[in-house]
Scaffold this active site. Structure first.
Site, mmCIF file in Angstrom:
data_model
loop_
_atom_site.group_PDB
_atom_site.id
_atom_site.type_symbol
_atom_site.label_atom_id
_atom_site.label_comp_id
_atom_site.label_asym_id
_atom_site.label_seq_id
_atom_site.Cartn_x
_atom_site.Cartn_y
_atom_site.Cartn_z
ATOM 1 C CG HIS A 160 5.123 4.161 6.701
ATOM 2 N ND1 HIS A 160 4.065 4.085 5.828
ATOM 3 C CD2 HIS A 160 5.905 3.085 6.406
ATOM 4 C CE1 HIS A 160 4.198 3.032 5.049
ATOM 5 N NE2 HIS A 160 5.313 2.392 5.378
ATOM 6 C CE1 TYR A 216 2.312 1.591 7.674
ATOM 7 C CE2 TYR A 216 -0.024 1.913 7.308
ATOM 8 C CZ TYR A 216 1.234 1.632 6.825
ATOM 9 O OH TYR A 216 1.393 1.395 5.478
ATOM 10 C CG HIS A 272 9.408 0.125 3.033
ATOM 11 N ND1 HIS A 272 9.227 -1.028 3.755
ATOM 12 C CD2 HIS A 272 8.225 0.806 3.139
ATOM 13 C CE1 HIS A 272 8.007 -1.049 4.265
ATOM 14 N NE2 HIS A 272 7.378 0.051 3.915
ATOM 15 C CG HIS A 315 0.265 -3.590 4.470
ATOM 16 N ND1 HIS A 315 -0.521 -2.517 4.802
ATOM 17 C CD2 HIS A 315 1.472 -3.350 5.044
ATOM 18 C CE1 HIS A 315 0.186 -1.669 5.547
ATOM 19 N NE2 HIS A 315 1.393 -2.159 5.723
ATOM 20 C CD GLU A 345 4.772 -0.925 7.395
ATOM 21 O OE1 GLU A 345 5.628 -0.547 6.568
ATOM 22 O OE2 GLU A 345 3.725 -1.522 7.063
ATOM 23 C CG HIS A 401 7.316 -1.984 -0.106
ATOM 24 N ND1 HIS A 401 7.711 -3.028 0.675
ATOM 25 C CD2 HIS A 401 6.355 -1.349 0.605
ATOM 26 C CE1 HIS A 401 7.032 -3.037 1.804
ATOM 27 N NE2 HIS A 401 6.201 -2.032 1.778
#
Lengths: 309, 309, 309, 309
Positions: free
Chosen positions: C216, C257, C154, C248, C267, C201
């Protein structure tokens, strides 16, 4: 290391049926590093994170099995003392001169009541683990070639008179009993796990009528995920898996048993609790021996007791 | 264990600012097991897989920090010998009678040049790890309460004259140097990691002007996944994390540093390579000290050097 | 995949400052597989377990950042329909002809209110993941070169008007809101995480005054242990780590990151829960935004909000 | 979720021989959360990270097995459409009224050619996963009771005419074929794995003469380490393990197969690659079927084909 100066399992010498095939297996599949070949035709290996020159030696022979298993001691002085102690204990010793094995000092060899040859030595050349002794990285790409254990960890040997073996290892070599399986009579041990350190075992024995047999040599992995990776690599390379991935009740370590191309069983092992000489040994009875050996299955497979080299 | 009979870190005695709050932290968040309280008001804890009665003792005080740190030795005879050796070495010793700490035999206490009180003892009651010594399961539900480390593993202490401390630990107690950080002068050590076993450290010291300070007490976890779980539990319980999850270059262990409610730093630690007295120590120079301490960040944070209790 | 035929993130096109240095980074350190170079000088990569020809394209430029980000749709028919739907919605579209990118069919390109160029396409050559479609092994040695993510997963983009972006992604492209951070006014979103699948996501946006910025691009790893391995490899290769390994709160994924040699943040990500369009979105408020972004630290670092390319 | 609105496996209804014993198993050992009991005596469970009221229902009966397996669809409108589509396809449907199952809307039930009852429904009460929808923590203590899978993931059913089942699932319900095992004739499938999402399977079938049989219901775990923990808990609770921990070649997932107290097989499963409808299906041939089913063993065990309920 034991308080009398025995440091750790140092080298195992195995017989293989086809040297070339075995070199492919130990070098590329198990992922040990070849460190030399000698005039006798033996091939030397070390695991990537070991610093001494070798921990496994293989030679071609008509039948598989183990020639000898050795422990490193902390100094030549300790070597002399233990040689003397062994003889005082009634165990004849033989001196193998420096250089008979590559990069290895003089060895004291003796036979134990189970019929196996055990060696002690004080010197083996430090060839490093591929990283400098100043500001090293955490690991090297070599740590990912094949199964790539970090160390040769221990062995399990089959033979008679293991109570005499235990006595010798305890009284002369300073090992202590960590776990044992007791037969139905409540007195006789079927199996014993002995430590010279804080590892749950540095060597183990199973009572067996035929002397001098090998059940397995074990190699250390860092994590249960690396045990999975080892099983995957075994499958990719058509290595014959005996059992695993699973967990042992004894030592609690996670494990795979599998066979080298000659039928010698080996183990890729992770974990095992920390133990000390002041810890009461753990006892397994025959009605729960299955859980002791294979914790998830809770039963022995026939091969565990029957197949040795 | 060292060859002179020093087995392992046995107990750490910490000062906390609020006993009730600290009991919640050590019992429910870190997940140690409370094993007793004494007349002095001290509260005793052990990690779930330890068998001896206690490995951490806390008492309420006006300022945080460490009262003393102890090693178990293998026998009363060894205790007597080491007491005598210490005095012969010029270190005055004090004898703390049996029972002054719950379920603990007589202790030999002495001050080391860094200003810390170190103790030796030979006896602490075996209360088990919650599993029987015959046919145990692999672990117990108690292994999942809070962060639930398996053992108290080591400590890192700050104080002056660490070269004298190293000499004492090596020459009298049988420890050996595993890694060290050398200052820009190329001669003086900023930090030393010492082992009495095959662990990458049983105790460590950082040179610091103020004597007797605590950097952290460390608790052992089984896997990197349990390090993640520990960090999650710290977040859920609003524990102040210093750094981590990350890896140390020194010892290669994975780690979180965090603070107990009184500001005493603790560590939840996994891994670290196996080492032996015959292994050449690993040296870190000041230009790479960051990678040595925090391998991923490759730089020190200010807190690492400045915040001690 | 969304119910209107949008399958997944297909390719990201990044600008880098030095192509050669970036090729070393993406090919050897991140461990993507180079699959081609075109006449414009762009270099194409795929992650090892992706089957389509490319998922990352880099070109040399004066400043870092993202040129465009694309989603694959399930058929040319869907591509035509979505093109038509976009125009009906008031979004002008541009048609990029087949072959403008290697092994890629015609693309529909459009600008979204945050200033980014998004593309849709239906065709990209299946080059496989290095294993046959008949009786494959579980993975290949290629899965261990560099960090070696399995997929490009993503991206997170920074720009204005993200409420308009959300409306467009929901109403035309069939995405749904999974989590969001709400500003102090209780109405305006600071950040939105959108899914076109059951992943937590497929794309995310943060409100930011400057349009068209990249926070990112994210690459998928299989396990928390591979996140550790990624951090180790970043350290070995002196990759600049922003934060991590950590977790997260949003998506619950584990993460690092870090920055490519041009300063583009990337990431390496593992996990995240499975979600579906019928799931109520999770809301984060500004007083807990720190825990939402970095669960262990429970506070944002300045870089997260400020540094974009 | 499929592009026609089928979201995910919603509930499985199992028959058990002894309700009390089964409640202990599903509640305490597998670690599902009991969410209700109805007038028929059925007991309802959900996995901890599911938000809908139930995903497993058990009832006492004379023989074990599965009553029905259901998929949730995205809306009542989709439910009506698929009901209509099924009838148009020639599949009679039955309407089960809202409330017949606790907290569950109207269900459309139909029999598929393999003899199984499949249901669709659009509504089930959101009871949450124990964490708030605003600023949640990453997980809850409930995630550590028993084996504690995160979700009910899929099932494998045995019965005849699976090519007709596949056609129905593809043409009416929008599933797609991910992997299949082809018999020696090169044309007939022995087994098919079907997805309505990006999971490697949402349901699977094996050709079998007897209709309506259950091979296993599968529950999702987060990591290979949780697979180990599941195996440990199975051993502690004397759950009968069929095979595992091991890996499947098909889907690449890691797995344990075991039996509930009634002999219904269940799976604790982790991983499996992400897939999409544009991915070419993977084919297994009978000479390699062993590796497809059990990747490490590379051979089927008899139980896999013979033991169903």
């Amino acid at each position: 290391m034991a308080m009398n100066g025995v440091l750790r399992p140092g080298h195992a010498a195995l017989r293989v049926l086809d040297l070339k095939e075995s070199m492919h297996f130990y070098g590329n599949v198990l992922g040990l590093q070849e460190t030399g070949r000698d005039k006798q035709g033996r091939v030397y290996y070390k695991a990537w994170d070991e610093r001494d020159h070798n921990s496994l030696v293989i030679r071609q022979a008509d039948r598989a099995g183990i020639d000898f298993f050795a422990f490193k001691v902390d100094s030549p002085k300790t070597l002399e003392k233990l040689d003397s102690d062994l003889r005082a204990y009634g165990v004849p010793t033989e001196r193998i001169p420096e250089g008979e094995m590559l990069e290895t000092g003089p060895r004291v060899r003796f036979q134990i009541p189970s019929g196996h040859l055990i060696e002690l030595y004080a010197q083996k050349t430090d060839v490093g683990n591929g990283m400098p002794y100043v500001n090293p990285e955490a690991w090297t790409p070599a740590a990912e070639k094949g199964i790539a254990p970090t160390r040769m960890d221990h062995c399990l040997l089959y033979g008679p008179d293991i109570e005499k073996v235990q006595k010798l290892f305890e009284e002369v070599l300073g090992f202590y009993l960590v776990e044992h399986i007791v037969l139905e009579d409540g007195r006789t041990d079927l199996a014993i796990w002995l430590s010279s350190s804080i590892k749950a075992h540095d060597i183990a024995f199973v009572r067996h009528p035929e002397p001098g047999k090998l059940h397995h040599v074990s190699f250390l992995l860092d994590s249960w995920e690396k045990v999975l990776r080892a099983a995957d690599l075994m499958s990719m390379n058509r290595v014959s898996i005996d059992i695993g991935p699973t967990r042992h009740g004894v030592t609690r370590g996670t494990t795979i048993y599998a066979f080298d191309p000659s039928g010698n069983r080996f183990e890729t092992f992770c974990g095992g609790y920390q133990t000390y000489p002041d810890c009461q040994p753990i006892k397994w009875t025959m009605d729960e021996v299955g859980a002791g050996v294979f914790y998830h299955e809770r039963k022995l497979n026939e091969r565990f007791l029957a197949v040795v080299t």
